[in-house]
Write a protein that holds these residues in place. Sequence first.
Motif, short mmCIF file in Angstrom:
data_model
loop_
_atom_site.label_atom_id
_atom_site.label_comp_id
_atom_site.label_asym_id
_atom_site.label_seq_id
_atom_site.Cartn_x
_atom_site.Cartn_y
_atom_site.Cartn_z
N PHE A 158 43.61 70.95 18.21
CA PHE A 158 43.43 72.28 18.77
C PHE A 158 43.82 72.29 20.24
O PHE A 158 43.72 71.29 20.94
N LEU A 159 44.26 73.48 20.69
CA LEU A 159 44.71 73.63 22.07
C LEU A 159 43.59 73.26 23.05
O LEU A 159 43.80 72.51 24.00
N THR A 160 42.40 73.79 22.81
CA THR A 160 41.22 73.47 23.62
C THR A 160 40.02 73.51 22.69
O THR A 160 40.10 74.05 21.58
N PRO A 161 38.87 72.97 23.10
CA PRO A 161 37.67 73.05 22.27
C PRO A 161 37.25 74.48 21.95
O PRO A 161 36.59 74.73 20.94
N ARG A 162 37.61 75.44 22.82
CA ARG A 162 37.21 76.83 22.61
C ARG A 162 38.25 77.64 21.85
O ARG A 162 37.96 78.72 21.33
N SER A 163 39.46 77.17 21.77
CA SER A 163 40.56 77.93 21.19
C SER A 163 40.76 77.58 19.72
O SER A 163 40.61 76.44 19.31
N ASP A 164 41.13 78.59 18.92
CA ASP A 164 41.46 78.35 17.52
C ASP A 164 42.96 78.17 17.30
O ASP A 164 43.42 78.10 16.16
N VAL A 165 43.75 78.10 18.39
CA VAL A 165 45.17 77.80 18.24
C VAL A 165 45.31 76.34 17.80
O VAL A 165 44.75 75.44 18.40
N VAL A 166 46.05 76.15 16.72
CA VAL A 166 46.18 74.83 16.10
C VAL A 166 47.58 74.27 16.36
O VAL A 166 48.58 74.97 16.21
N PHE A 167 47.63 73.00 16.73
CA PHE A 167 48.89 72.26 16.72
C PHE A 167 48.88 71.38 15.47
O PHE A 167 47.96 70.58 15.28
N ALA A 168 49.87 71.55 14.61
CA ALA A 168 49.90 70.79 13.36
C ALA A 168 51.24 70.10 13.20
O ALA A 168 52.29 70.67 13.48
N ALA A 169 51.18 68.86 12.72
CA ALA A 169 52.40 68.12 12.42
C ALA A 169 52.91 68.52 11.04
O ALA A 169 52.11 68.72 10.11
N GLN A 170 54.22 68.65 10.90
CA GLN A 170 54.84 68.86 9.60
C GLN A 170 55.71 67.64 9.30
O GLN A 170 56.68 67.37 9.99
N ASN A 171 55.32 66.92 8.26
CA ASN A 171 55.94 65.64 7.93
C ASN A 171 56.93 65.81 6.79
O ASN A 171 56.70 65.33 5.68
N GLY A 172 58.02 66.50 7.07
CA GLY A 172 58.99 66.80 6.02
C GLY A 172 59.76 65.61 5.52
O GLY A 172 60.14 65.53 4.36
N SER A 173 60.00 64.63 6.39
CA SER A 173 60.84 63.50 6.01
C SER A 173 60.18 62.63 4.95
O SER A 173 60.87 61.95 4.17
N SER A 174 58.84 62.66 4.87
CA SER A 174 58.16 61.80 3.89
C SER A 174 58.42 62.26 2.46
O SER A 174 58.32 61.48 1.52
N SER A 175 58.75 63.54 2.28
CA SER A 175 59.01 64.05 0.94
C SER A 175 60.43 64.61 0.81
O SER A 175 60.73 65.31 -0.15
N ASP A 176 61.29 64.28 1.76
CA ASP A 176 62.67 64.78 1.75
C ASP A 176 62.69 66.30 1.64
O ASP A 176 63.49 66.89 0.92
N ASN A 177 61.79 66.95 2.35
CA ASN A 177 61.65 68.39 2.25
C ASN A 177 61.61 69.02 3.64
O ASN A 177 60.63 69.63 4.04
N GLY A 178 62.68 68.81 4.40
CA GLY A 178 62.75 69.42 5.72
C GLY A 178 62.51 68.43 6.82
O GLY A 178 62.11 67.29 6.59
#
Length: 225
Positions: A189-209
């Motif tokens: 999360f951006l900060t403990p108070r914020s609901d903005v999420v940083f998320a990893a997208q692991n496309g290479s593990s499934s050959d999907n992006g």
Amino acid sequence: MAQAKDGDDPAVVTRTIVTATTDKKQKPRYIAGLLASRVTTARRLPAGTFDKQICKNTAASHLASRSGLKGVVTPERIAALAPASRPNGLAVDPDGRTLYVADSLKGIIWSIPVAGGSVTPWLTDAALAPVPTEALPIGANGLRFHNSALWVSNFNKGTLLPVPVTTTGVHGPIRQVSGGLPNIDDLSFLTPRSDVVFAAQNGSSSDNGPDGVVAIYPTAPTSLS
């Protein structure tokens, strides 16, 4: 969860991302508009930009900091899952007493006393299950405690799911706040108070992006029960 909080303004998030990007020659591309009906992406970045922050927020760090561990330590098994399980994301509750484990194959979140003990199926739900027809069937993946909820990502279904947790450790109804995120992996999360999420997208593990990191602005939660 959907209300704007300090630092949630897209311009603020974008400046944060740009500041965090150390490669001056890099030119991240914008994704205009909505990525899906429940997801807004500020910028798409190569994997690695937020690796340090995401790793810092893992359960292992919580355990180490709580115990004051330094240097080389000897691993100690605190519980044993069933052989057919596929443990993935880990999270420790704010009190530091319970370890939660995402089982990517069974669609279960297990709970285990940090001090060691029995493994209990804390939450089982179809929303946590993998898609069996996928080449790499992975359901519940990343876990993160935030604002009295355990947030879960589902790799195959591309969803972000907060689960309310009471002070006694009882879960509430699982909800969806974001979708359209194929191969979503770990999150922070951006900060403990914020609901903005940083998320990893692991496309290479499934050959999907490609691999990347997305900034997500959750919408009002949708009940899945």
